[in-house]
Design a protein around this motif. Structure first.
Motif, mmCIF file in Angstrom:
data_model
loop_
_atom_site.group_PDB
_atom_site.id
_atom_site.type_symbol
_atom_site.label_atom_id
_atom_site.label_comp_id
_atom_site.label_asym_id
_atom_site.label_seq_id
_atom_site.Cartn_x
_atom_site.Cartn_y
_atom_site.Cartn_z
ATOM 1 N N ILE A 12 -10.160 27.483 -13.033
ATOM 2 C CA ILE A 12 -9.004 28.374 -12.966
ATOM 3 C C ILE A 12 -8.672 28.904 -14.352
ATOM 4 O O ILE A 12 -8.724 28.166 -15.347
ATOM 5 C CB ILE A 12 -7.799 27.637 -12.340
ATOM 6 C CG1 ILE A 12 -8.093 27.436 -10.844
ATOM 7 C CG2 ILE A 12 -6.504 28.420 -12.513
ATOM 8 C CD1 ILE A 12 -7.299 26.375 -10.187
ATOM 9 N N ILE A 13 -8.366 30.207 -14.386
ATOM 10 C CA ILE A 13 -7.955 30.835 -15.647
ATOM 11 C C ILE A 13 -6.456 31.127 -15.514
ATOM 12 O O ILE A 13 -6.064 32.170 -14.977
ATOM 13 C CB ILE A 13 -8.745 32.138 -15.889
ATOM 14 C CG1 ILE A 13 -10.257 31.863 -15.768
ATOM 15 C CG2 ILE A 13 -8.404 32.745 -17.246
ATOM 16 C CD1 ILE A 13 -11.108 33.099 -15.573
ATOM 17 N N PRO A 14 -5.626 30.210 -15.932
ATOM 18 C CA PRO A 14 -4.196 30.293 -15.613
ATOM 19 C C PRO A 14 -3.542 31.593 -16.069
ATOM 20 O O PRO A 14 -2.728 32.173 -15.343
ATOM 21 C CB PRO A 14 -3.597 29.100 -16.352
ATOM 22 C CG PRO A 14 -4.720 28.172 -16.589
ATOM 23 C CD PRO A 14 -5.942 29.010 -16.726
ATOM 24 N N ARG A 28 -4.547 34.545 -16.225
ATOM 25 C CA ARG A 28 -4.820 35.763 -15.466
ATOM 26 C C ARG A 28 -4.035 35.815 -14.154
ATOM 27 O O ARG A 28 -3.918 36.871 -13.531
ATOM 28 C CB ARG A 28 -6.316 35.857 -15.152
ATOM 29 C CG ARG A 28 -7.167 36.206 -16.350
ATOM 30 C CD ARG A 28 -8.595 36.498 -15.920
ATOM 31 N NE ARG A 28 -9.458 36.731 -17.084
ATOM 32 C CZ ARG A 28 -10.758 36.961 -16.989
ATOM 33 N NH1 ARG A 28 -11.348 36.996 -15.808
ATOM 34 N NH2 ARG A 28 -11.462 37.170 -18.076
ATOM 35 N N LYS A 63 -1.513 36.179 -11.167
ATOM 36 C CA LYS A 63 -0.258 36.885 -10.914
ATOM 37 C C LYS A 63 0.448 36.344 -9.670
ATOM 38 O O LYS A 63 1.330 37.011 -9.107
ATOM 39 C CB LYS A 63 -0.491 38.385 -10.791
ATOM 40 C CG LYS A 63 -0.874 39.067 -12.115
ATOM 41 C CD LYS A 63 -1.112 40.570 -11.946
ATOM 42 C CE LYS A 63 -1.655 41.204 -13.228
ATOM 43 N NZ LYS A 63 -2.181 42.562 -12.965
ATOM 44 N N CYS A 114 -0.330 35.870 -6.421
ATOM 45 C CA CYS A 114 -0.324 36.572 -5.132
ATOM 46 C C CYS A 114 -0.544 35.638 -3.944
ATOM 47 O O CYS A 114 -0.294 36.008 -2.811
ATOM 48 C CB CYS A 114 -1.377 37.677 -5.121
ATOM 49 S SG CYS A 114 -3.081 37.094 -5.014
ATOM 50 N N ARG A 115 -1.060 34.428 -4.199
ATOM 51 C CA ARG A 115 -1.282 33.397 -3.174
ATOM 52 C C ARG A 115 -2.470 33.680 -2.263
ATOM 53 O O ARG A 115 -2.664 32.966 -1.267
ATOM 54 C CB ARG A 115 -0.031 33.183 -2.318
ATOM 55 C CG ARG A 115 1.170 32.627 -3.041
ATOM 56 C CD ARG A 115 2.312 32.394 -2.062
ATOM 57 N NE ARG A 115 1.908 31.529 -0.953
ATOM 58 C CZ ARG A 115 2.098 30.215 -0.928
ATOM 59 N NH1 ARG A 115 2.687 29.602 -1.943
ATOM 60 N NH2 ARG A 115 1.681 29.504 0.112
ATOM 61 N N PHE A 116 -3.252 34.717 -2.533
ATOM 62 C CA PHE A 116 -4.405 34.989 -1.654
ATOM 63 C C PHE A 116 -5.307 33.760 -1.553
ATOM 64 O O PHE A 116 -5.739 33.370 -0.477
ATOM 65 C CB PHE A 116 -5.247 36.167 -2.184
ATOM 66 C CG PHE A 116 -4.643 37.529 -1.981
ATOM 67 C CD1 PHE A 116 -3.334 37.692 -1.541
ATOM 68 C CD2 PHE A 116 -5.412 38.665 -2.226
ATOM 69 C CE1 PHE A 116 -2.792 38.961 -1.360
ATOM 70 C CE2 PHE A 116 -4.883 39.935 -2.047
ATOM 71 C CZ PHE A 116 -3.574 40.083 -1.616
ATOM 72 N N TYR A 126 4.085 32.913 -13.599
ATOM 73 C CA TYR A 126 3.446 32.726 -12.291
ATOM 74 C C TYR A 126 2.939 31.294 -12.148
ATOM 75 O O TYR A 126 2.449 30.680 -13.089
ATOM 76 C CB TYR A 126 2.279 33.698 -12.120
ATOM 77 C CG TYR A 126 2.711 35.143 -12.037
ATOM 78 C CD1 TYR A 126 3.519 35.595 -10.985
ATOM 79 C CD2 TYR A 126 2.308 36.050 -13.008
ATOM 80 C CE1 TYR A 126 3.909 36.931 -10.912
ATOM 81 C CE2 TYR A 126 2.696 37.383 -12.944
ATOM 82 C CZ TYR A 126 3.505 37.818 -11.885
ATOM 83 O OH TYR A 126 3.884 39.116 -11.824
ATOM 84 N N TYR A 177 0.161 29.293 -10.994
ATOM 85 C CA TYR A 177 -1.255 29.441 -10.662
ATOM 86 C C TYR A 177 -1.688 28.340 -9.702
ATOM 87 O O TYR A 177 -0.995 27.349 -9.539
ATOM 88 C CB TYR A 177 -2.104 29.462 -11.934
ATOM 89 C CG TYR A 177 -1.922 28.271 -12.836
ATOM 90 C CD1 TYR A 177 -2.683 27.118 -12.650
ATOM 91 C CD2 TYR A 177 -0.992 28.286 -13.886
ATOM 92 C CE1 TYR A 177 -2.518 26.021 -13.480
ATOM 93 C CE2 TYR A 177 -0.816 27.202 -14.710
ATOM 94 C CZ TYR A 177 -1.580 26.065 -14.509
ATOM 95 O OH TYR A 177 -1.407 24.981 -15.306
ATOM 96 N N VAL A 231 -3.785 25.205 -8.043
ATOM 97 C CA VAL A 231 -4.509 23.995 -8.441
ATOM 98 C C VAL A 231 -4.984 23.297 -7.178
ATOM 99 O O VAL A 231 -4.530 23.622 -6.076
ATOM 100 C CB VAL A 231 -3.623 23.027 -9.267
ATOM 101 C CG1 VAL A 231 -3.357 23.579 -10.659
ATOM 102 C CG2 VAL A 231 -2.335 22.716 -8.534
ATOM 103 N N VAL A 232 -5.872 22.346 -7.342
ATOM 104 C CA VAL A 232 -6.371 21.574 -6.195
ATOM 105 C C VAL A 232 -5.254 20.638 -5.723
ATOM 106 O O VAL A 232 -4.630 19.931 -6.517
ATOM 107 C CB VAL A 232 -7.624 20.772 -6.596
ATOM 108 C CG1 VAL A 232 -8.092 19.881 -5.443
ATOM 109 C CG2 VAL A 232 -8.739 21.720 -7.028
ATOM 110 N N ALA A 269 -9.319 35.236 -11.543
ATOM 111 C CA ALA A 269 -8.679 34.099 -12.210
ATOM 112 C C ALA A 269 -9.163 32.761 -11.658
ATOM 113 O O ALA A 269 -8.688 31.712 -12.096
ATOM 114 C CB ALA A 269 -7.155 34.199 -12.059
ATOM 115 N N ILE A 270 -10.064 32.803 -10.695
ATOM 116 C CA ILE A 270 -10.495 31.536 -10.091
ATOM 117 C C ILE A 270 -11.952 31.662 -9.656
ATOM 118 O O ILE A 270 -12.387 32.737 -9.246
ATOM 119 C CB ILE A 270 -9.574 31.197 -8.886
ATOM 120 C CG1 ILE A 270 -9.897 29.824 -8.293
ATOM 121 C CG2 ILE A 270 -9.642 32.269 -7.806
ATOM 122 C CD1 ILE A 270 -8.848 29.351 -7.279
#
Lengths: 95, 179, 278, 387
Positions: free
Chosen positions: A24-26, A28, A30, A32-34, A55, A57, A59-60, A82-83
């Motif tokens: 994960i690139i925190p 980046r 935004k 959106c929760r996609f 935002y 970001y 995580v697992v 970002a992921i």
């Protein structure tokens, strides 16, 4: 980014279960929760942490550490790049 | 010396080609200066169409003709329209079957260009017959230059016919002079 | 395995990372489509140096500026003739127009239909978010009937374009529609478009939370994407006139698919000269 | 005449429009994109015949918006690109003429001017696009425009236009008019190896060099080197205000820097670009300034006036833009007045007024007929009498 490749003997009854490592690139993200909504294995949750723009970001999720199968859907769906996931291979014997 | 030439007919008679051959002959093969301008109505065929050519020994500044020194009329309407603006003592050449000069018309020369063309097998070359006649009657372009212009303008398969047409017109003028 | 926090992404190889993050709103469908395009570039086997990305003006039109290929951000509506010229001058290049519905079908509609008619060898990827997003959510030529926009505050009274039907009618050799959620199918479609000679067209239904979702009470981008998920059906053999999108009629699905895939000689202005010799 | 050769070396009796086409052929034009419009159509028709025969691309576009956009695309892909049009089409091109200026894409547009405004006089002469040519697109930018007075100059100016466009990375115009476009005169085409060719400035940096900023003008001429599509540089060209890297930079400072450079690369080098012809100006007390077809009438009027003992000279513009402002300033110390005939109601006469405090007398006609020598002569005589 190449996964670990393990040579398997032909006579061995085994299937390869892909396992995914999430990256994960925190900064980046935004938010959106996609990735969270559309992960086929429901692996992700929002972190309580915030990035510089505020935002949360992804995580697992707790208890889902072994659930990612590196399908990379989150990676290609993320609007911010970002992921992503990488495949690591574990072996499991099957009867 | 500047010579203003107007070649006037109706659309489809090939007036532009006639003007082009005269201008090209002068500019490329007789070593003179020449300018061609044209005007035509909105209809592609049948309307008035004229080509104006200026031939001069010196470079030409103003390229338009207001009062032609030489006027070639290929049909009655063109004659009636432009005859009044021709300079006094200008040289008038007509298609003698298609133009009936006014009773008070002074000296002029005519050739039944369409009929001559028909005798060559193609009425469409009446314009080139007239160019030949113009060359023979006025000497403003040489026969050699006229022929060169035809050779270097028309598609190869049309060159022979048009050379015949030019020569027919040229000879007609020369015979007319002799008689 | 817990996540690992990093600073770069493998797909960055196809982006100008010094320009990221991009300017698109959170949840905008342009990002996933960009990713699909980037992935297709990698998988196309065509070197980056031989890709050109051309756009007009609008949100989507900012995409070429982020791609690490020859990129051209042109004037509003005029990307297609610009791209056409590059494709003809440099036939070895894979030229893709990446622009929005307003740019390509409002101001630029005439160029689209003629490029498709000519079968110019370019790919056109259209992000359709049903509105002029960059200028703040005005009605565009694809705004569904009844849908609201800042210049259609009572609901749109104009029938919108059915883009796949239009593209097919104009002669495109490959026509597809996917959503920004159907990223895998979308990537495959872009890859297919790159492999094909001739004019290809891919419509991407994309969430626009600010310009479209909000005035139409759809909610955030995630809700708009869920709407697609629920209403979309895949039918490659769909009857093209049926592809209209009507938000009000819940019984009418949004049809996705690769609808046209035919072969036709691409535009070659010298074709007649070449035939002469044969 | 063989249509298979690029350069038709020799003497021809050519229509002005056709001479424009032959100029493009001789200049090595790789792509033409245009839309048929009277009275420029013969240029397109001739190129439709000539270009494919030598493997060049002729495109009849859907409109002039597309034509101009295609020119910029082709140019940045490395092609020498041209279009031909007339007033209404020229108006449609303005948007992307601005893009050509902004992206610094060299290209050439021939405008065979007709009577205007609007559809105006499609088949009849006008010279009323002179200001549209200079100021037609939005914003500050500089262009170069030539004004041929003969078919020979149509040929010569198109070649000059390509070279100037490539030298300075700008759109360049050949502002002919219907009279010149539709008149036929001798045109001498030199051997191919005597056609002057200016090559574009190309980058010294190799592709991939991170220090290369493709919109940075390192040289004194303020012209950055141009990179073409497919060469591996993978750079961005933007119609937005952009920085030296080519990235959008929509802020006041980079904007001022960019636009000032786009303007100054021409304004600071007008002496290298500007061309005019001086006729009888040495001892002139009166100067006529004329261009295009009108310059021919002006020449006759000046000759006639000289015969009458009037000390009048002619400054014949070859480039209308840049306008020879220093020449006008210089003449202002010598002559008593300027006479500016043109087939419009006063365009270049106003430009003349900007650089002199002397009287500038326009001789004007709105269009439809070539400016005749008589009104110019009459004005010269009148002005000389009162001066």
């Amino acid at each position: 980014m190449a996964g670990v490749s393990v040579r398997q003997p032909l006579d061995r009854k085994a299937v390869r279960i892909p396992r995914g490592q999430l990256y994960i690139i925190p900064e980046r993200c935004k938010g959106c929760r996609f990735c969270i909504d559309f992960c086929p294995r429901d692996v992700l949750v929002e972190t309580t942490e915030m990035n510089a723009k505020g935002y949360h970001y992804p995580v697992v999720a707790e208890g889902k550490e072994d659930e990612c199968i590196a399908c990379q859907f989150c990676s290609i769906l993320c609007p911010e790049f970002a992921i992503y996931t990488e495949e690591t291979v574990e072996e499991e014997s099957v009867e | 010396m500047r010579h203003d030439i107007r070649v006037a007919g109706f659309g489809g008679q090939g007036m532009l080609l006639a003007g082009l051959l005269i201008g090209k002959a002068a500019a490329l093969y007789d070593g003179k200066e020449a300018v061609l301008t044209q005007s035509y109505g909105p209809e592609a065929r049948g309307g008035a169409s004229n080509a104006d050519v200026i031939i001069d020994d010196d470079p030409i500044d103003y390229p338009l003709i207001t009062r032609p020194d030489y006027f070639v009329a290929m049909f009655q309407e063109a004659y009636e329209r432009y005859r009044p603006v021709m300079v006094k003592d200008g040289i008038l050449l007509i298609e003698s079957d298609l133009v009936k000069p006014w009773p008070d018309e002074g000296p002029y020369r005519g050739i039944p260009a369409t009929r001559v063309a028909e005798e060559l097998g193609r009425r469409i070359v009446a314009n080139v017959v007239m160019v030949g006649f113009f060359s023979g009657a006025t000497g403003l372009i040489s026969a050699h230059a006229g022929e060169q212009a035809i050779r270097n303008t028309l598609r190869p398969r049309l060159v022979d016919l048009n050379l015949k047409a030019f020569n027919a017109g040229y000879e007609y003028a020369k015979k007319q002079e002799a008689s | 395995m817990p996540e690992i926090l990093v600073e770069a992404h493998p797909i960055d190889a196809v982006f100008r990372t010094d320009r990221l993050p991009h300017i698109f709103c959170p949840g905008c469908g342009i990002g996933p489509t960009m990713h699909a395009y980037a992935q297709a570039i990698l998988e196309s086997g065509i070197p980056k140096d031989q890709h050109a990305c051309v756009s007009g003006i609008g949100c989507t039109a900012r995409v070429p500026g982020y791609m690490d290929v020859d990129s051209y951000h042109t004037t509003h509506g005029r990307s297609i003739p610009f791209a056409l010229a590059i494709a003809l001058v440099k036939p070895e290049m894979e030229v893709t127009v990446f622009s929005g519905d307003g740019d390509l079908f409002g101001i630029g509609g005439n160029h689209f239909i003629h490029a498709a008619r000519r079968n110019v060898d370019i790919n056109v990827i259209c992000i359709n978010n049903f509105n002029y997003g960059m200028t703040g959510g005005q009605a565009g030529p694809t705004l569904p009937l009844g849908a609201k926009a800042t210049t259609a505050p009572y609901g749109n009274t104009e029938p919108p374009f059915n883009l796949p039907y239009l593209a097919a009618a104009c002669g495109a050799v490959f026509v597809a529609r996917w959503t920004a959620l159907h990223v895998r199918q979308l990537k495959d479609a872009i890859l297919r478009a790159m492999q094909k000679k001739g004019f290809t067209f891919i419509e991407v239904l994309s969430p626009c939370p600010v310009g479209f979702g909000s005035p139409n009470d759809i909610g955030d981008a995630i809700e708009e994407v869920w709407l697609y998920r629920e209403r979309c059906v895949v039918n490659h053999d769909a009857y093209l006139p049926d592809l209209e999108i009507d938000l009000r009629r819940k019984d009418v699905p949004f049809v996705m698919g690769n609808f046209v895939d035919i072969d036709k000689a691409p535009f070659d202005p010298l074709a007649m000269m070449k035939n002469k010799g044969e | 005449m063989s249509d298979q050769e690029r350069v038709l070396t020799g003497s021809h009796f050519l229509l002005g429009d056709h001479a424009c086409a032959e100029g493009a052929m001789a200049a090595g034009c790789d792509l033409f994109a245009g839309y048929p419009i009277t009275p420029s159509t013969e240029t397109a028709e001739r190129l439709a015949l000539r270009m494919p025969a030598v493997g060049a691309i002729f495109l009849q576009m859907e409109d002039e918006l597309a034509s101009m956009s295609a020119l910029v695309g082709a140019s940045l892909a490395g092609a020498r690109a041209m279009s031909a049009t007339s007033g209404p089409g020229f108006a449609l091109m303005m948007e992307n003429i601005g893009m050509a200026a902004m992206m610094e894409a060299p290209c050439v547009v021939v405008n065979i001017q007709r009577g205007a405004p609007s559809t105006g006089l499609p088949t009849l002469v006008g010279q009323s696009d002179m200001m549209q040519c200079k100021w037609g697109s939005h914003g500050d930018y500089e262009i170069v425009a030539y004004s041929p007075s003969s078919p020979q100059e149509c040929f010569d100016h198109v070649i000059k236009a390509f070279n100037t466009a490539d030298r300075w990375r700008i759109p360049v115009f050949v502002m002919a008019d219907e009279l010149i476009g539709h008149m036929t005169e001798r045109v001498v085409i030199p051997p191919a190896d005597q056609i002057p060719r200016v090559e574009r400035k190309r980058p010294r940096h190799k592709p991939g060099d991170p220090s290369f900023l493709h919109c940075l003008a390192e040289d004194e001429d303020l012209v950055p080197p141009i990179v073409h599509a497919g060469e591996g540089y993978r750079v961005n060209f933007d119609s937005l205000t952009h920085d030296e890297k080519g990235y959008p930079a929509t802020f006041p400072d980079p904007h001022d820097r960019l636009v000032r450079r786009l303007v100054n690369k021409i304004r600071l080098h007008t002496d290298q670009i500007m061309e005019y012809e001086e006729i009888f100006l040495d001892d002139a007390e009166l100067a006529v300034i004329a261009y295009g077809s009108t310059a021919r009438s002006a020449r006759r009027a000046v000759n006639e006036a000289r015969k009458d003992g009037i000390r009048v000279g002619l400054l014949r513009l070859i480039t209308v833009w840049p306008f020879p402002e220093n020449k006008v300033r210089e003449l202002s110390k010598q002559v008593k007045a300027f006479v500016v005939p043109e087939v419009n109601l006063g365009q270049m006469s106003r430009e003349t007024e900007r650089f002199t405090s002397l009287p500038v007398i326009g001789v004007n006609h709105a269009g439809g007929v070539m400016m005749a020598p008589d009104p110019i002569f009459d004005t010269i005589r009148e002005v000389a009498k009162n001066a």
